[in-house]
Scaffold this active site. Structure first.
Site, PDB file in Angstrom:
ATOM      1  N   ASP A  44      23.487 -12.621  30.285  1.00  0.00           N
ATOM      2  CA  ASP A  44      22.076 -12.737  30.628  1.00  0.00           C
ATOM      3  C   ASP A  44      21.924 -12.863  32.145  1.00  0.00           C
ATOM      4  OD1 ASP A  44      19.203 -13.828  30.450  1.00  0.00           O
ATOM      5  OD2 ASP A  44      19.740 -13.639  28.339  1.00  0.00           O
TER       6      ASP A  44
ATOM      7  N   SER B 196      13.973 -12.432  22.780  1.00  0.00           N
ATOM      8  CA  SER B 196      15.021 -13.141  23.534  1.00  0.00           C
ATOM      9  C   SER B 196      15.180 -14.566  23.032  1.00  0.00           C
ATOM     10  CB  SER B 196      14.674 -13.190  25.025  1.00  0.00           C
ATOM     11  OG  SER B 196      15.092 -12.032  25.680  1.00  0.00           O
TER      12      SER B 196
ATOM     13  N   ASN C  75      10.805  -6.120  22.829  1.00  0.00           N
ATOM     14  CA  ASN C  75       9.380  -6.478  22.791  1.00  0.00           C
ATOM     15  C   ASN C  75       8.464  -5.332  23.220  1.00  0.00           C
ATOM     16  OD1 ASN C  75      10.014  -9.285  22.224  1.00  0.00           O
ATOM     17  ND2 ASN C  75      10.712  -9.381  24.333  1.00  0.00           N
TER      18      ASN C  75
ATOM     19  N   HIS D 114      15.841 -17.294  32.642  1.00  0.00           N
ATOM     20  CA  HIS D 114      15.892 -16.727  31.288  1.00  0.00           C
ATOM     21  C   HIS D 114      17.181 -17.110  30.556  1.00  0.00           C
ATOM     22  CE1 HIS D 114      16.419 -13.494  28.241  1.00  0.00           C
ATOM     23  NE2 HIS D 114      15.098 -13.581  28.135  1.00  0.00           N
TER      24      HIS D 114
END
Length: 758
Positions: free
Chosen positions: A184, A372, A300, A217
């Site tokens: 990530d 996520s 998304n 994130h």
């Protein structure tokens, strides 16, 4: 000064200037390491994965801007970079296609950097036609799968993570360890994650071992995994492949996945995605072949997953997002590859805050929405399942997660929810028995006992197990309530008894909890003799037991317990203590280790927002209703259920003869009654010379034709009776009582020979 001298000085200055220019501008003597790839340098690093990835990181840093615009995702040649792989070990000569820089790497791979999109596209069309070329594709960009358009937090109980974590902690060897790689934006060393890092990881953006998070994130994702696996050895391996803007190139992401697989990650969480990418797909497939479980966010874009890597892959676990009402998150991708759905809307987790304008970063938390956030919930379930079943393959773990899912949407699998929302804790639940059967078989005598005690003691005092003595005189009366709840999630409901005063008929304070152990009801909490208001129990929304207590004028505390599966026992999760005398509140874990907490955190615990008031309480005694209820019609006993009263045998002992009975065990036996499902035993005990109390003081049930009594007096006299029972049409039907037997134990000892059962 004459003209000749001026000319000489001018000439010397020119010579010196030219010399200095060549000394400081000649690349051959002073190489510019910051631009080493802008000279068309070919780097051969075939034998070293680390050197290959470091060179790629340096190349991308020099050619890509720090902010990658959104339109880059729709423009495959935006990076002006190609990734090429040869099918064999033959070296390719790619110097004639106009690239400014070429890097040769491991696994027969090459990275070519061009100065324009047109040159990159033209070169790709030519190279892919070469013989033995496995693939030639532009190096695209992938990004985080967070939906920032949606902005409260809801727990992990939907997927059973909290319950399953407790089960795993009790059943798995504490030395076992699972590593989850979070590929990530990196992971910030938040205090919530302390002691849960599996090494420093790797940074593939600005190459190095510091995989810190400059986006937040990755930290948020890691926090969800840690939050779903409390008190377990599930550790985070941070792998940074996305930059500050949440984007990263395909080659960087592939390198990160390869690194995670090579460094013994058991689970790889990919809360990222982009356009179709062969190199990312190959990296994922290779990781799975090496035994890694790969969990992928569906994305998304409100689009079909077939358009995105790695979400289109069938052999990894692809996760869609739902909200707290089990509705699909509107932007969650759909498609044939979707396996399951998980919480992904307004999920609160840890993040770094601050750091702007030179300020120091600190711990914070934030709510995020997107697939996520859904993926790490499933990564946590996969990690815990692997802890319990370490020999299972990735495919078998995936199937177990699917099998545990509760269906959503269309019946069976569908493209929006897959197989539904998993709850792996179902995998160890026993076959659920009818709650009414538990109530009748195990708990009915206890309720009757409480009812009788209320009638007898109402005008004086009433003894509650964990409330000490409550003086009921002058209160105007109170009501007794009960409910059955499966606190341990093991298929066996526990009996919870509570009371409330007349003016408020809602159950207020829990006074007793019973569970079933060895086929009999057992009290789970014991009277500690404290005054009622100083010791209060409640059931929390996550089925834990919360005990609030006061040990004096200042000392106060909270204990949390959970019910142990397959047994009537409460296990402490630690307690929170506050003495109110200037010392800060602290948390004491079950091992006695103390950790300071803030007064605000302690005050939040006192608010009881975690308490479940319960909507299924049943009143079983009311002070205002002292009349006996109308007797219910007893089912007619069928011939097959016409059971007889037991015939008692003799007392006997197994140990040596003593002069007193305290602590010794003696056994009474009776003849087997054909057709009986079990037996109910009532007995009382007293010291020789005392008067018997009211009725029988002890009631137990057993499936055997004997019962062992442990003596608790010095010179004991026992009386006992037994009856058989059978279930007819869901109701328990009892036989007549056996003949009552009264035994003076001292007389038994005075016999010259021990008495054995007949």
């Amino acid at each position: 000064m004459n003209n000749k001298k001026i000319l000489i000085i001018f000439t010397l200055c020119c010579v010196l200037g030219v010399t200095l220019y060549y000394v400081f501008s000649d690349d051959s003597t002073q190489p510019d390491s910051e631009n080493k790839y802008r000279d068309g340098v070919v780097i051969d690093s075939t034998d070293s994965f680390d050197e290959f990835s470091e060179n790629i990181s340096e190349l991308i840093k020099q050619y890509d801007s720090e902010e990658i615009p959104d339109e880059a995702n729709s423009n495959p040649y935006y990076s002006k970079r190609l990734i090429v792989r040869n099918q064999n070990d033959t070296k390719l000569d790619l110097s004639g296609y106009g690239a400014e820089a070429i890097i040769c790497g491991t696994d027969n791979r090459y990275v070519l950097q061009f100065d324009s999109e047109e040159k990159a596209k033209a070169a790709c069309q030519k190279i892919e036609k070469l013989e033995n070329i496995d693939y030639c594709e532009p190096d695209g960009y992938a990004g985080i799968c967070e939906d920032t358009s949606a902005p409260v937090s809801w727990g992990n109980e939907v997927i059973g993570a909290d319950t399953y974590a407790r089960h795993v902690a009790e059943t798995v060897d504490a030395g076992k360890e699972i590593t989850v790689a979070v590929v990530d934006t990196g992971v910030y060393k938040h205090s919530f994650l302390r002691s849960r890092f599996a090494g420093t990881g790797r940074n593939f953006v600005s190459y190095g071992e510091d995989a810190d998070d400059d986006n937040s994130h990755g930290t948020h994702v890691a926090g969800i995994i840690v939050g779903c696996t409390p008190n377990l050895n599930v550790n985070i391996l941070p792998v940074k492949v996305l930059g500050k803007n949440g984007k990263g190139s395909s080659i960087q992401i592939a390198m990160g996945i390869e690194y995670a697989a090579a460094h013994h990650a058991d689970v790889i969480n990919l809360s990222l995605g982009g356009d179709y990418s062969t190199i990312i797909d190959r990296a994922v497939n290779s990781a799975i072949e090496k035994g890694c479980i790969v969990v992928v966010a569906a994305g998304n874009e409100n689009s079909d997953t077939s358009n995105y890597s790695p979400a289109h892959l069938e052999n990894c676990i692809v996760v869609a997002a739902i909200d707290s009402k089990n509705k699909r998150q509107p932007k969650s991708n759909y498609g044939n590859s979707v396996d399951v759905a998980a919480p992904g809307v307004d999920i609160e987790s840890c993040v770094p805050v601050g750091g702007r304008f030179g300020s120091q970063r600190k711990d914070g938390k934030k709510k995020m929405t997107g697939t996520s956030m859904a993926a790490p919930h499933i990564s946590a379930l996969a990690a815990m399942t692997l802890l319990e079943y370490p020999s299972k393959t990735p495919a078998e773990i995936e199937q177990m997660i699917k099998d545990s899912a509760s269906d959503l949407g269309e019946e069976g699998w569908d493209q929006y929810f897959g197989w539904g929302v998993p709850n792996v804790s179902k995998g160890y639940e026993k076959t659920q028995l009818n709650i009414e059967e538990f109530e009748n078989q195990f708990y009915k005598p206890i309720l009757e006992e409480y009812k009788e005690a209320a009638k007898v003691n109402f005008e004086t005092e009433f003894h509650y197990v964990n409330e000490g003595i409550i003086n009921a005189r002058g209160m105007g009366g109170y009501n007794l309530y009960y409910r059955l709840a499966d606190l341990a999630d093991d298929g066996v409901p526990e009996l919870i008894i509570a009371f409330a005063y007349e003016e408020n008929e809602e159950a207020k304070a829990i006074v007793d909890i019973y569970g079933v152990q060895d086929n009999r009801a057992v009290r789970m909490i014991e009277n500690d003799g404290s005054v009622g208001y100083r010791n209060v129990y409640n059931v929390c929304k996550d089925k834990r037991i919360k005990q609030s207590w006061s040990g004096g004028a200042w000392l106060n505390g909270l204990n949390y317990f959970h019910a142990k599966p397959d047994g009537a026992e409460l296990i402490s999760e630690g307690q929170y203590i506050y003495d109110g005398e200037g010392n800060p509140p602290c948390y004491i874990d079950p091992n006695g280790n103390e950790t300071e907490i803030s007064e605000k955190e302690y005050e939040n615990l006192l608010q009881d927002t975690d308490v479940d008031p319960g909507d299924d309480w049943k009143m079983f005694y009311s002070w205002e209703n002292t009349e006996e209820p109308e007797p219910q019609e007893t089912p007619e006993i069928k011939p097959s259920a016409d059971i007889q009263a037991p015939v008692l045998g003799e007392w006997y002992w197994k140990e040596s003869i003593h002069t007193y009975a305290d602590g010794e065990t003696y056994e009474i036996t009776w003849d087997k009654v054909n057709g009986a499902e079990g037996y109910e035993v009532e007995y009382s005990e007293k010291n020789d010379g005392e008067e018997w109390g009211n009725g029988y003081t002890n009631t137990v049930q057993t499936n055997e034709e004997r019962y062992t009594v442990e003596m608790s007096a010095m010179e004991i006299v026992l009386k006992i009776r037994v009856r058989s029972y059978v279930t007819v049409d869901g109701q328990i039907v009892y036989s007549d009582w056996s003949q009552e037997k009264v035994v003076n134990v001292v007389d038994l000892w005075n016999n010259s020979e021990p008495l054995y059962r007949r």
